[in-house]
Design a protein around this motif. Structure first.
Motif, PDB file in Angstrom:
ATOM      1  N   ASP A   1      35.276  78.192  97.983  1.00 50.44           N
ATOM      2  CA  ASP A   1      34.587  77.454  99.040  1.00 50.44           C
ATOM      3  C   ASP A   1      35.409  77.325 100.305  1.00 50.44           C
ATOM      4  O   ASP A   1      34.892  76.931 101.350  1.00 50.44           O
ATOM      5  CB  ASP A   1      34.213  76.050  98.541  1.00 50.44           C
TER       6      ASP A   1
ATOM      7  N   ASP B   1      38.151  71.396  93.831  1.00 52.62           N
ATOM      8  CA  ASP B   1      37.458  70.910  95.004  1.00 52.62           C
ATOM      9  C   ASP B   1      38.001  69.564  95.421  1.00 52.62           C
ATOM     10  O   ASP B   1      38.357  68.725  94.603  1.00 52.62           O
ATOM     11  CB  ASP B   1      35.952  70.773  94.733  1.00 52.62           C
TER      12      ASP B   1
ATOM     13  N   ARG C   1      39.927  73.701 103.892  1.00 54.66           N
ATOM     14  CA  ARG C   1      38.869  72.977 103.199  1.00 54.66           C
ATOM     15  C   ARG C   1      38.456  71.714 103.948  1.00 54.66           C
ATOM     16  O   ARG C   1      37.367  71.202 103.748  1.00 54.66           O
ATOM     17  CB  ARG C   1      39.298  72.622 101.779  1.00 54.66           C
TER      18      ARG C   1
END
Length: 673
Positions: free
Chosen positions: A332, A5, A353
């Protein structure tokens, strides 16, 4: 710090001003400190570069460097708040424990202005460097079909390298600079090989993004070839294969191919008569729903690739000699088209992202990616990042998408563009009385359902919940009073809502574990088609009956005829997609279309006599329900144009569809590695 992330917003310092304020210094001081190793990063823009930094990296650097600096500065400048000291102690503990990597004092050279190196009209895509860094091979559609061109970096005009009349794309320059591997589209063939589609088992979201980002053949009828750069006899390497990539020693190619109805990564010797070898990724079966963009690490140990098993495209890595696939990016955000830095320490890739699809890079350590850093910013789709031979320059393609709604008049053959927004407009759904047009759009940043009054021009947003995929599932009641649509719920399921056009209000009427199609006929009766439906007030579930009567592994986009007698759907069997139809209540199912082409997204004519659909996502076709030849309606048939989601007006005179056109150019960035 091994994570998939990006850092949270509170960790980011997004300008020289913010960096200086955090360090309690003026901007000139922190700019000078950058030359001494202050960890400052840069994002690339077309006109200039912007800077950013991470607090944790600055904290770690400060602790190592501050003592020497503070002995030469005033006591007031030396003083740090207790909060700063506490933060520094915490960071040092994390560094000591190995939870934050030690920042190495390597000066980052400023990113120079981005240089556009191709100016041909249309699409230029898929760059590939020559080993000496003097030339770039790329794909262009300037001649009306996909062809490979060679461009000298910094001078001259591109030269067409392709000699075939067929589409050619996906060039890959050999490490010795003598050959180029590529994919050629030989057209439809029924006699040899598998012609199944590697994208057939993508989720709706994965297919949605893939069709918009990828410009080649829809994964059908392509073969991998190798040909000398300076001309000469070409040689077939693999049939029904795509995305060739060379091993570092130039002896082997890895590619994506289907063998015995199984899509996977395969490696094959280029010059020796050895059979191809399957590189298993069985440990991650969902990654086999889509396999693309293999990239061999410079040390020859790893192969990174794009994979998908759901709504998100992800990057995986496998040992080059085969084995289990390991995911490198999370679920994600999309991540695709990986490529290695020349030293193998960094992996470049495209990801949304940060919002738009931009270039990112992350260190590859212990079969994992460290914190990704953004390389480019902007609203375009930045794809196919290719580090140059000296690691100080990268090439990439910037692709713009025009996804708009079009209206085709069957009598005149004239097509009219209905929407001109820069956003994606998708899935037209005209009301039976012709007064309204429902469609999907991301014009406000989310995927919502919109309603256009075609008489007044008034536009209203219907759905309040943004979907992870485009809001494609909308259905009109026969009297045009209600619009039914699906939205993603907070959990794993979906909700179906009914929008009252006169009241301009939506009400939830049911839920399901999966998205289903609604058959609406006869006094607004609702019939759900699909699997595992649990709709309240549903009078009939067609899924069990259809699965029993249609010899298919998967049935999608099932829709009922307006006279409520028939249901038609696209079927998947052995990864071949055709249209089947069956009586709504009882009776045998039969083929409506067949062959090696891919037929999808069926819709009915108002009189229930014709079914319209898209073939290979190239054009809209029509087939008579009672039997007869398939008729071609539109005539685009371009490898760079995607036709999707047809719909028919209430009087049957107009055909609506989504037309997606891609344009793009190749750019260079220096010092981005």
């Amino acid at each position: 710090m091994a994570t998939n992330d990006a850092p949270v917003a509170s960790e980011l310092l997004d300008s020289w001003k913010e960096i200086a304020a955090y360090l309690k210094r003026d901007e000139s001081t922190v700019r000078r400190w950058e030359e001494e190793g202050l960890p400052v990063h840069r994002r690339a823009h077309k006109k200039q570069a912007s800077v950013y930094a991470y607090k944790s990296e600055i904290d770690a650097w400060w602790q190592h460097e501050s003592h020497a600096k503070e002995t030469n500065e005033s006591a007031t400048q030396r003083a740090r708040t207790p909060r700063w000291i506490a933060a520094t102690v915490i960071v040092l503990l994390l560094v000591a424990l190995g939870l934050i990597p030690r920042f190495r004092r390597v000066r980052e050279e400023p990113i120079e202005q981005i240089t556009q190196i191709t100016t041909l009209p249309g699409l230029e895509d898929t760059p590939s460097w020559s080993p000496d860094g003097r030339m770039i091979a790329f794909t262009s559609d300037v001649d009306g079909r996909l062809q490979i061109y060679l461009q000298r970096v910094g001078a001259g005009q591109p030269v067409r390298w392709s000699v075939s009349e067929h589409n050619e794309a996906q060039p890959a320059w050999s490490p010795d600079g003598e050959r180029i591997a590529f994919v050629e589209d030989r057209g439809s063939r029924t006699a040899r090989g598998s012609t199944s589609n590697p994208l057939s088992f993508l989720s709706d979201a994965g297919m949605n993004h893939w069709c918009r980002w990828h410009p080649l053949f829809s994964g059908r009828n392509g073969d991998v070839w190798v040909r000398p750069v300076r001309g000469g006899q070409r040689r077939l390497i693999a049939e029904d294969a795509y995305f060739p990539a060379w091993s570092p020693d130039g002896r082997t190619l890895v590619y994506v191919a289907s063998r015995k109805n199984r899509w996977g990564l395969w490696s094959q010797s280029v010059d020796a008569p050895d059979p191809p070898r399957f590189l298993s990724s069985d440990a991650r079966p969902e990654s086999q729903w889509l396999l693309a963009h293999p990239a061999w690490s410079p040390d020859g140990k790893w192969i990174a690739f794009t994979g998908s098993g759901g709504d998100v495209l992800r990057i995986f890595v496998i040992p080059s000699n085969g084995g289990a696939a390991t995911p490198l990016t999370g679920g994600d955000a999309h991540a695709l088209m990986p490529n290695w830095s020349r030293d193998g320490r960094w992996l470049f890739f495209s990801s949304n992202r940060g919002g738009a699809l931009n270039l990112w890079k992350a260190r590859f350590e212990n079969v994992a990616l460290a914190t990704p850093h953004q390389v480019t910013v902007g609203s375009e789709n930045n794809l196919y990042c290719r580090p140059g031979p000296r690691d100080d320059t990268i090439a990439y393609s910037t692709v713009q998408l025009e996804a708009d709604l079009w209206e085709f008049d069957r009598e005149s053959g004239r097509a009219v563009r209905l929407t001109t927004e820069t956003a994606i407009e998708d899935n037209a759904s005209p009301s039976p009385d012709g007064s309204m047009m429902a469609f999907a759009s991301n014009r406000l940043g989310g995927n919502h359902l919109w309603l256009l009054n075609r008489r007044t021009g008034e536009l209203k947003q219907v759905s309040s919940t943004s979907n992870p995929v485009h809001q494609r599932y909308s259905f009109w009641s026969p009297d045009s009073r209600f619009l039914f649509y699906w939205t993603k719920t907070a959990g794993r399921g979906y909700a179906v809502s009914r929008y009252d056009v006169a009241a301009a209000k939506s009400a939830k009427i049911g839920e399901a574990d999966v998205v289903c199609y609604l058959c609406l006929c006869g006094e607004n009766k609702r019939f759900a088609t699909g699997s595992e439906t649990d709709l309240k007030r549903t009078e009939l579930s067609l899924s069990t009956a259809l699965l029993e009567r249609m010899p298919a592994d998967v049935i999608e986009f099932a829709t009922c005829s307006p006279d409520c007698r028939w249901v038609v759907g696209q079927t998947m069997r052995a990864r071949d997609r055709d249209l089947w139809m069956a009586p709504l209540k009882a009776g045998r199912a039969r083929h409506l279309t067949s062959g090696t082409v891919e037929d999808a997204h069926p819709v009915w004519s108002p009189d229930s006599r014709w079914v319209y659909f898209v073939r290979d996502h190239r054009d809209v076709y029509a087939v008579p329900v009672g039997g007869g030849d398939v008729t071609r309606v539109t005539r685009y048939n371009s490898p760079n144009v995607v036709i999707d989601y047809p719909a028919v007006s209430g009087d049957g005179k107009k055909i609506f569809f989504t037309r997606i056109v891609k344009t793009g150019d190749i750019y260079l960035i220096k010092n981005a590695s």
